[in-house]
Design a protein around this motif. Sequence first.
Motif, PDB file in Angstrom:
ATOM      1  N   GLU A  20      12.729 -31.802  -8.044  1.00 22.45           N
ATOM      2  CA  GLU A  20      11.759 -31.630  -9.121  1.00 22.45           C
ATOM      3  C   GLU A  20      12.378 -30.971 -10.352  1.00 22.45           C
ATOM      4  OE1 GLU A  20      10.893 -27.892  -6.568  1.00 22.45           O
ATOM      5  OE2 GLU A  20      11.554 -29.945  -6.257  1.00 22.45           O
ATOM      6  N   ALA A  21      11.883 -31.406 -11.500  1.00 20.23           N
ATOM      7  CA  ALA A  21      12.401 -30.912 -12.778  1.00 20.23           C
ATOM      8  C   ALA A  21      11.277 -30.902 -13.798  1.00 20.23           C
ATOM      9  CB  ALA A  21      13.551 -31.802 -13.253  1.00 20.23           C
ATOM     10  N   GLY A  22      11.605 -30.418 -15.001  1.00 18.63           N
ATOM     11  CA  GLY A  22      10.593 -30.265 -16.035  1.00 18.63           C
ATOM     12  C   GLY A  22       9.900 -28.924 -15.879  1.00 18.63           C
ATOM     13  N   THR A  23       8.752 -28.756 -16.440  1.00 15.64           N
ATOM     14  CA  THR A  23       7.872 -27.565 -16.422  1.00 15.64           C
ATOM     15  C   THR A  23       8.220 -26.523 -17.483  1.00 15.64           C
ATOM     16  OG1 THR A  23       8.999 -26.162 -14.756  1.00 15.64           O
ATOM     17  CG2 THR A  23       7.454 -27.826 -13.923  1.00 15.64           C
ATOM     18  N   VAL A  24       9.492 -26.347 -17.836  1.00  9.69           N
ATOM     19  CA  VAL A  24       9.850 -25.391 -18.902  1.00  9.69           C
ATOM     20  C   VAL A  24      10.944 -26.072 -19.745  1.00  9.69           C
ATOM     21  CG1 VAL A  24      10.311 -22.971 -19.458  1.00  9.69           C
ATOM     22  CG2 VAL A  24       9.532 -23.571 -17.165  1.00  9.69           C
ATOM     23  N   ARG A  25      10.664 -27.255 -20.202  1.00  9.74           N
ATOM     24  CA  ARG A  25      11.702 -28.112 -20.733  1.00  9.74           C
ATOM     25  C   ARG A  25      12.268 -27.658 -22.075  1.00  9.74           C
ATOM     26  NH1 ARG A  25       9.309 -33.677 -23.038  1.00  9.74           N
ATOM     27  NH2 ARG A  25       7.783 -32.870 -24.512  1.00  9.74           N
ATOM     28  N   MET A  26      13.497 -28.044 -22.314  1.00 12.22           N
ATOM     29  CA  MET A  26      14.134 -27.754 -23.596  1.00 12.22           C
ATOM     30  C   MET A  26      13.834 -28.877 -24.584  1.00 12.22           C
ATOM     31  SD  MET A  26      18.234 -28.543 -23.201  1.00 12.22           S
ATOM     32  CE  MET A  26      18.624 -27.176 -22.114  1.00 12.22           C
ATOM     33  N   GLY A  27      13.914 -28.518 -25.877  1.00 10.78           N
ATOM     34  CA  GLY A  27      13.666 -29.500 -26.922  1.00 10.78           C
ATOM     35  C   GLY A  27      13.956 -28.917 -28.286  1.00 10.78           C
ATOM     36  N   ALA A  28      14.108 -29.797 -29.273  1.00  9.53           N
ATOM     37  CA  ALA A  28      14.386 -29.349 -30.641  1.00  9.53           C
ATOM     38  C   ALA A  28      13.126 -28.843 -31.323  1.00  9.53           C
ATOM     39  CB  ALA A  28      15.003 -30.499 -31.435  1.00  9.53           C
ATOM     40  N   ASP A  29      11.973 -29.321 -30.914  1.00 13.12           N
ATOM     41  CA  ASP A  29      10.696 -28.962 -31.529  1.00 13.12           C
ATOM     42  C   ASP A  29       9.993 -27.918 -30.675  1.00 13.12           C
ATOM     43  OD1 ASP A  29       8.230 -28.783 -32.715  1.00 13.12           O
ATOM     44  OD2 ASP A  29       7.812 -30.946 -32.681  1.00 13.12           O
ATOM     45  N   ARG A  30       9.836 -26.732 -31.200  1.00  9.60           N
ATOM     46  CA  ARG A  30       9.218 -25.662 -30.421  1.00  9.60           C
ATOM     47  C   ARG A  30       7.729 -25.903 -30.171  1.00  9.60           C
ATOM     48  NH1 ARG A  30      10.540 -20.281 -32.883  1.00  9.60           N
ATOM     49  NH2 ARG A  30       8.881 -19.512 -31.550  1.00  9.60           N
ATOM     50  N   LYS A  31       7.139 -26.876 -30.865  1.00  5.37           N
ATOM     51  CA  LYS A  31       5.734 -27.192 -30.636  1.00  5.37           C
ATOM     52  C   LYS A  31       5.546 -28.026 -29.367  1.00  5.37           C
ATOM     53  CE  LYS A  31       4.409 -27.103 -35.526  1.00  5.37           C
ATOM     54  NZ  LYS A  31       3.874 -27.915 -36.656  1.00  5.37           N
ATOM     55  N   THR A  32       6.606 -28.681 -28.922  1.00 11.29           N
ATOM     56  CA  THR A  32       6.490 -29.564 -27.754  1.00 11.29           C
ATOM     57  C   THR A  32       7.470 -29.209 -26.642  1.00 11.29           C
ATOM     58  OG1 THR A  32       8.021 -31.146 -28.770  1.00 11.29           O
ATOM     59  CG2 THR A  32       5.650 -31.496 -29.141  1.00 11.29           C
ATOM     60  N   SER A  33       8.126 -28.068 -26.764  1.00 14.96           N
ATOM     61  CA  SER A  33       9.084 -27.643 -25.739  1.00 14.96           C
ATOM     62  C   SER A  33       9.070 -26.133 -25.625  1.00 14.96           C
ATOM     63  CB  SER A  33      10.497 -28.138 -26.081  1.00 14.96           C
ATOM     64  OG  SER A  33      10.940 -27.597 -27.311  1.00 14.96           O
ATOM     65  N   ALA A  34       9.562 -25.632 -24.503  1.00 18.42           N
ATOM     66  CA  ALA A  34       9.560 -24.192 -24.251  1.00 18.42           C
ATOM     67  C   ALA A  34      10.903 -23.536 -24.553  1.00 18.42           C
ATOM     68  CB  ALA A  34       9.175 -23.924 -22.799  1.00 18.42           C
ATOM     69  N   LEU A  35      11.993 -24.299 -24.422  1.00 18.37           N
ATOM     70  CA  LEU A  35      13.340 -23.760 -24.546  1.00 18.37           C
ATOM     71  C   LEU A  35      14.108 -24.485 -25.645  1.00 18.37           C
ATOM     72  CD1 LEU A  35      14.368 -23.774 -20.761  1.00 18.37           C
ATOM     73  CD2 LEU A  35      13.246 -21.907 -21.997  1.00 18.37           C
ATOM     74  N   ASN A  36      15.106 -23.793 -26.219  1.00 12.09           N
ATOM     75  CA  ASN A  36      15.995 -24.448 -27.166  1.00 12.09           C
ATOM     76  C   ASN A  36      17.179 -25.062 -26.419  1.00 12.09           C
ATOM     77  OD1 ASN A  36      17.875 -22.395 -26.636  1.00 12.09           O
ATOM     78  ND2 ASN A  36      17.400 -21.260 -28.502  1.00 12.09           N
ATOM     79  N   HIS A  75      12.020 -20.424 -26.886  1.00 10.44           N
ATOM     80  CA  HIS A  75      11.783 -20.434 -28.334  1.00 10.44           C
ATOM     81  C   HIS A  75      11.107 -19.148 -28.799  1.00 10.44           C
ATOM     82  CE1 HIS A  75      13.003 -24.540 -29.175  1.00 10.44           C
ATOM     83  NE2 HIS A  75      12.135 -25.057 -28.314  1.00 10.44           N
ATOM     84  N   ASP A  76      10.153 -18.673 -27.987  1.00 14.95           N
ATOM     85  CA  ASP A  76       9.346 -17.535 -28.432  1.00 14.95           C
ATOM     86  C   ASP A  76       9.728 -16.216 -27.771  1.00 14.95           C
ATOM     87  OD1 ASP A  76       8.234 -17.761 -25.885  1.00 14.95           O
ATOM     88  OD2 ASP A  76       6.440 -18.791 -26.569  1.00 14.95           O
ATOM     89  N   CYS A  77      10.878 -16.185 -27.094  1.00 12.84           N
ATOM     90  CA  CYS A  77      11.333 -14.941 -26.456  1.00 12.84           C
ATOM     91  C   CYS A  77      12.844 -15.042 -26.255  1.00 12.84           C
ATOM     92  CB  CYS A  77      10.609 -14.742 -25.122  1.00 12.84           C
ATOM     93  SG  CYS A  77      11.085 -13.223 -24.255  1.00 12.84           S
TER      94      CYS A  77
END
Length: 580
Positions: free
Chosen positions: A513-529, A535-537
């Motif tokens: 299993e994967a996902g749930t705290v995914r990384m992404g360039a857009d902090r509006k649609t992802s949790a991690l950079n 993004h927020d901590c």
Amino acid sequence: MGDLQIKKESKKYDAVIVGSGAGGGMAAYVLANAGLKVCLIEAGPDYDPAKHSSQFKNPWDSPRRGASTKFRPFGDFDGCYWGWEIDGEPYTMAPGSDKWDWWRARMIGGRTNHWGRISLRFGPKDFKRRSIDGLGDDWPIGYEDVKPYYDKIDRLLGVFGSNEGLENDPDGIFLPPPKPRLHELMIRKAATGIGVPVIPSRLSILTKQINKERGACVYCAQCGRSCKLAADFSSSSALVKPAVATGNVDVVTNAMAREVITDKEGKATGISFVNKTDMMEYQVNGRVVILAASACETARLLLNSKSQRHPNGLANESNVVGKYLHDSTGAALGGVLPQLFGRKRYNEDGVGGMHVYTPWWLDNKKLDFPRGYHIEYWGGMSQPAYGFGFGMEGLNGKYAVHGKTKEAGGYGASLKEDARFFYGAGVGMAGRGEAVPNINNYCEIDPSVVDKYGIPVLRFHTKHSDYEIKQAKHMKETFKEIMHNMGAIITWGGDDNEKNNYGLNNPGNIIHEAGTVRMGADRKTSALNKWSQAHDCKTLFCVDGSQFTSQADKNITWTILALSMRASEYIIDEMKKQNL
């Protein structure tokens, strides 16, 4: 729970890590070797394969002759503690959801004490799937960002394989692969005869010694028990043990993490956990907090970590924590090879896994499903164990070999004769494919259920899509064609159809299993950079499968290890710059 009831550790660490599997073990190893002080928190007991493995034991050494239990679902000698169910630690399903099968390991090294050790790199296309088929999202990083870390872990941990020059199945720095066994030679001939490639497997097992701390494989085929020689990769022996040897790691076992502690500014400063021995709550602090508890457990921890600055749960300003949960798809089929009935018996154990496999070979643009799969094979002879079956159900109680008709079944001398006759004739194959991440597949906190530690549990919402069902149909059609070309008799899995999704495993059942705290360039649609950092901590990192934007048609462990090493080196650099 008020402060007066919490025992706070006065020592402050550079990093507090939750989970000691692939991601947590690698983070501890990299940080400790850089001189940082680390506290490694594990929900289960200590486990050192050199001491605790059941390798080389015989079935009669077990009171159950090796049979499975809830504590060890893959058999009494398996290397992993717990699995689908854990006493006192329930999880729930939302109404209308498909069943999610959640495997949880509780021990130093986590699931890496039991896994197939299939160690595949993601390819260039795997990081940019949306750009190719318009589904899901691209990762904020590409293969070129991860390749240096794949190279490092190949050298550090060891993986055997062969250079094939395949575009989206990148070659690594390989040890020599073992030779195919008899059934694998037959599979290769049959599969390649219909255009399905079969190449040497890529497994993190040492066919040659790479350092003085770890031995070479002795081909006992018992990797699932975890290796006393450390010839296979387990986080417990290859990462945690050497990390502890630096003197920079304090390990806290039997510690169930409750929440991530944050300060008034919202920065993560530590972990609150329940000591399973005295059932008291403790708190440990660090400059950074690194979560590696597995995709679902990490999401649970973040969602339970609410505060004034993080009312929706930590790292969850985007509201995607718990979302986009997905697992590898899986469907299988098996049978027997009549030409191997009554075969000569000899030791062909080999490594604890397949010596050959099939990487994805087709163009999805020409198919009715968008993502591919690889094929894993098994069969032949291994040491018999309790529950050893012959898979003869499809022969209807009678079979003919070399012109001689024989009735199957019986007891006493007849049963023993059958055992000898059928032994080593079995063969099977399974697909492991890529599911498309979907925001509607997710886990959340159940508002009315807690575990025995008083921690709210997860509730799952998961369903297969038509993409995965059509992929499973293609798997079964391919398997049948290979089996037919081999002259095999299919004894199970061949009758699967649209009524049971072509034998598609429950989501979660493949334990990727994967996902749930995914990384992404857009902090509006992802949790991690792109550095696995919230993004927020900025003092929070997730280095397990939770960070995956998508999964590829490969097993995820090798990429977890590479991304954890990458994030850990970033943490070291940022601490040197006084940014953390």
